[in-house]
Motif scaffolding. Structure first.
Motif, PDB file in Angstrom:
ATOM      1  N   UNK A 164       0.384   0.837  -3.870  1.00  0.00           N
ATOM      2  CA  UNK A 164      -0.063   0.171  -2.700  1.00  0.00           C
ATOM      3  C   UNK A 164      -1.360  -0.406  -2.886  1.00  0.00           C
ATOM      4  N   UNK A 165      -1.624  -1.452  -2.119  1.00  0.00           N
ATOM      5  CA  UNK A 165      -2.667  -2.166  -1.976  1.00  0.00           C
ATOM      6  C   UNK A 165      -3.872  -1.293  -1.753  1.00  0.00           C
ATOM      7  N   UNK A 166      -5.122  -1.383  -2.515  1.00  0.00           N
ATOM      8  CA  UNK A 166      -6.344  -0.643  -2.070  1.00  0.00           C
ATOM      9  C   UNK A 166      -6.924  -1.130  -0.653  1.00  0.00           C
ATOM     10  N   UNK A 167      -6.466  -2.136  -0.025  1.00  0.00           N
ATOM     11  CA  UNK A 167      -6.885  -2.446   1.277  1.00  0.00           C
ATOM     12  C   UNK A 167      -5.850  -2.459   2.335  1.00  0.00           C
ATOM     13  N   UNK A 168      -4.894  -1.734   1.905  1.00  0.00           N
ATOM     14  CA  UNK A 168      -3.554  -1.455   2.617  1.00  0.00           C
ATOM     15  C   UNK A 168      -2.908  -2.830   3.186  1.00  0.00           C
ATOM     16  N   UNK A 169      -2.832  -3.736   2.383  1.00  0.00           N
ATOM     17  CA  UNK A 169      -2.165  -5.144   2.807  1.00  0.00           C
ATOM     18  C   UNK A 169      -0.755  -5.390   2.260  1.00  0.00           C
ATOM     19  N   UNK A 170      -0.314  -4.680   0.976  1.00  0.00           N
ATOM     20  CA  UNK A 170       0.898  -4.565   0.740  1.00  0.00           C
ATOM     21  C   UNK A 170       1.270  -3.269   0.183  1.00  0.00           C
ATOM     22  N   UNK A 171       2.464  -3.016   0.203  1.00  0.00           N
ATOM     23  CA  UNK A 171       3.050  -1.426  -0.223  1.00  0.00           C
ATOM     24  C   UNK A 171       4.288  -1.570  -1.165  1.00  0.00           C
ATOM     25  N   UNK A 172       4.479  -1.065  -2.069  1.00  0.00           N
ATOM     26  CA  UNK A 172       5.479  -0.802  -2.762  1.00  0.00           C
ATOM     27  C   UNK A 172       6.804   0.120  -2.275  1.00  0.00           C
ATOM     28  N   UNK A 173       8.007  -0.470  -2.185  1.00  0.00           N
ATOM     29  CA  UNK A 173       9.271   0.257  -2.056  1.00  0.00           C
ATOM     30  C   UNK A 173      10.040   0.930  -2.804  1.00  0.00           C
ATOM     31  N   UNK A 174      10.098  -0.052  -3.885  1.00  0.00           N
ATOM     32  CA  UNK A 174      10.773   0.677  -5.082  1.00  0.00           C
ATOM     33  C   UNK A 174      10.077   0.271  -6.391  1.00  0.00           C
ATOM     34  N   UNK A 175      10.328   1.136  -7.529  1.00  0.00           N
ATOM     35  CA  UNK A 175       9.668   0.619  -8.616  1.00  0.00           C
ATOM     36  C   UNK A 175      10.703   0.392  -9.750  1.00  0.00           C
ATOM     37  N   UNK A 176      10.421  -0.287 -10.672  1.00  0.00           N
ATOM     38  CA  UNK A 176      11.090  -0.424 -12.037  1.00  0.00           C
ATOM     39  C   UNK A 176      10.567  -0.514 -13.248  1.00  0.00           C
ATOM     40  N   UNK A 177      10.791  -0.423 -14.352  1.00  0.00           N
ATOM     41  CA  UNK A 177      10.203  -0.432 -15.624  1.00  0.00           C
ATOM     42  C   UNK A 177      10.519  -1.592 -16.533  1.00  0.00           C
ATOM     43  N   UNK A 178       9.659  -2.545 -17.106  1.00  0.00           N
ATOM     44  CA  UNK A 178      10.047  -3.131 -18.302  1.00  0.00           C
ATOM     45  C   UNK A 178      10.169  -2.473 -19.367  1.00  0.00           C
ATOM     46  N   UNK A 179      11.323  -2.232 -19.863  1.00  0.00           N
ATOM     47  CA  UNK A 179      11.517  -1.490 -21.216  1.00  0.00           C
ATOM     48  C   UNK A 179      11.988  -2.081 -22.329  1.00  0.00           C
ATOM     49  N   UNK A 180      12.192  -1.342 -23.514  1.00  0.00           N
ATOM     50  CA  UNK A 180      12.844  -1.962 -24.646  1.00  0.00           C
ATOM     51  C   UNK A 180      14.260  -1.446 -24.701  1.00  0.00           C
TER      52      UNK A 180
END
Length: 345
Positions: free
Chosen positions: A115-131
């Motif tokens: 999430x943004x340090x100023x609380x202006x955006x928030x992640x809802x899901x994550x993914x990884x760029x993998x090999x």
């Protein structure tokens, strides 16, 4: 422009006129611009509607979202923006098109790095760029770090999509932060020299290339594995997935690069209270499970059940803890380096 009405949620495709209705519409509703596809968010928003009694209107936007909100300005009736990547969230904040959300629920459910340090955006899901590596031609420990892709032993054995794509820009930005601009430029030159073919296609095309023996190694987002492995309409994609091994890089040091899908509250949101309720709902356990399950992504909320395929093939791994805001801030430099070395040429 095609318009589809499903239940009480309006789905509008394309870049035509906004069809939410007038700004004098009833207060108990929320208007959303979404880069996320309907199949992912429709079930969750319908569940929220049933629980809250708040109507949700969605316009699905393919591109140009930041510019669109700039043009609308203070006349905009958009409350929330859903994105599939950190880039638009950062750009919206830089353009002063978002506003902070001070919510103890969001702070509790969403880790600080998502999430943004100023609380202006928030992640809802994550993914990884993998090999992704060839299961038949390479051993499990053949490659372990992003930096290893520059080794000359991979000459003619790498595949990649365009370096200018948002997924690649985020990865290169993280490398700039980890190793510096000079080292990252050299890494790009060396990786380009190792390519089996000119960068082309999407992430699935890279996995197909591995299965066909065009290359042995490629950078691909983690969730595509689940999407291919379960694709009964296109069984050839199941064969592609079964031909590769998933490698989460840099487990002995900083961890695998992460990205997010996310949400932000529009600066001029006319239904702020209702919109914050939806943001909090999307960070809760039920929505987190549904959201991540639908696309084989990782829930950002701790201790949320993950898709069975993720538990089987990905399990736990070390994540890069670099704040995504810092990574997004390096995207301009990343693009300049990619163009400088002629990565896509």
């Amino acid at each position: 422009m095609a318009r589809v009405v499903s239940g009480r949620i309006k789905w509008v495709f394309g870049l035509g006129c906004l069809l939410f209705g007038s700004s004098s519409a009833m207060a108990s509703e929320i208007n959303i611009y979404s880069y996320r596809q309907p199949f992912l968010i429709k079930p969750i928003l319908e569940a929220f509607e049933a629980q809250s009694g708040i109507r949700v209107n969605v316009v699905y936007v393919r591109k140009g979202l930041v510019k669109r909100l700039e043009v609308e300005g203070a006349q905009s009736i958009v409350d929330l923006v859903l994105t599939a990547d950190i880039g638009p969230l950062y750009a919206l904040k830089q353009a002063r098109l978002t506003q902070p959300v001070k919510s103890s629920v969001l702070r509790e459910n969403i880790p600080a790095k998502y999430r943004d340090s100023d609380s202006q955006w928030f992640g809802l899901t994550s993914r990884s760029r993998i090999i992704y590596t060839s299961k038949s031609r390479l051993s499990a420990d053949a490659i372990t770090r992003y930096e290893d892709l520059a080794d000359s032993r991979w000459k003619g054995k790498l595949c990649s999509r365009s370096g200018k794509h948002k997924y690649m820009l985020s990865l290169v930005s993280s490398l700039i932060l980890a190793n510096g601009e000079t080292a990252t430029e050299q890494w790009l030159r060396d990786v380009k020299a190792n390519l089996a073919r000119r960068p082309k296609g999407n992430d699935r095309a890279q996995v197909k290339a591995i299965s066909e023996g065009v290359c042995d190694v490629a950078l691909v987002n983690s969730y595509y594995f689940g999407k291919m492995l379960t694709n009964e309409r296109k069984p050839e994609q199941q064969a592609w997935a079964n031909a590769v091994r998933l490698v989460f890089p840099n487990q002995s040091d900083r961890g695998a690069h992460m990205n997010i899908s996310g949400i932000a509250l529009s600066r001029y949101a006319p239904h702020r209270e209702e919109a914050v309720k939806l943001m909090e709902y999307l960070s809760g356990e039920q929505a987190q499970f549904m959201y991540a399950q639908g696309n084989f992504e990782f829930p950002v909320r701790a201790n949320t059940p993950r898709a069975e395929i993720i538990e089987t093939y990905m399990r736990s791994f070390k994540e890069d803890d670099l704040p995504l805001g810092r990574i997004a801030a390096k995207r301009k430099q990343a693009l300049e380096l990619i163009e400088k070395v002629g990565f896509d040429d």
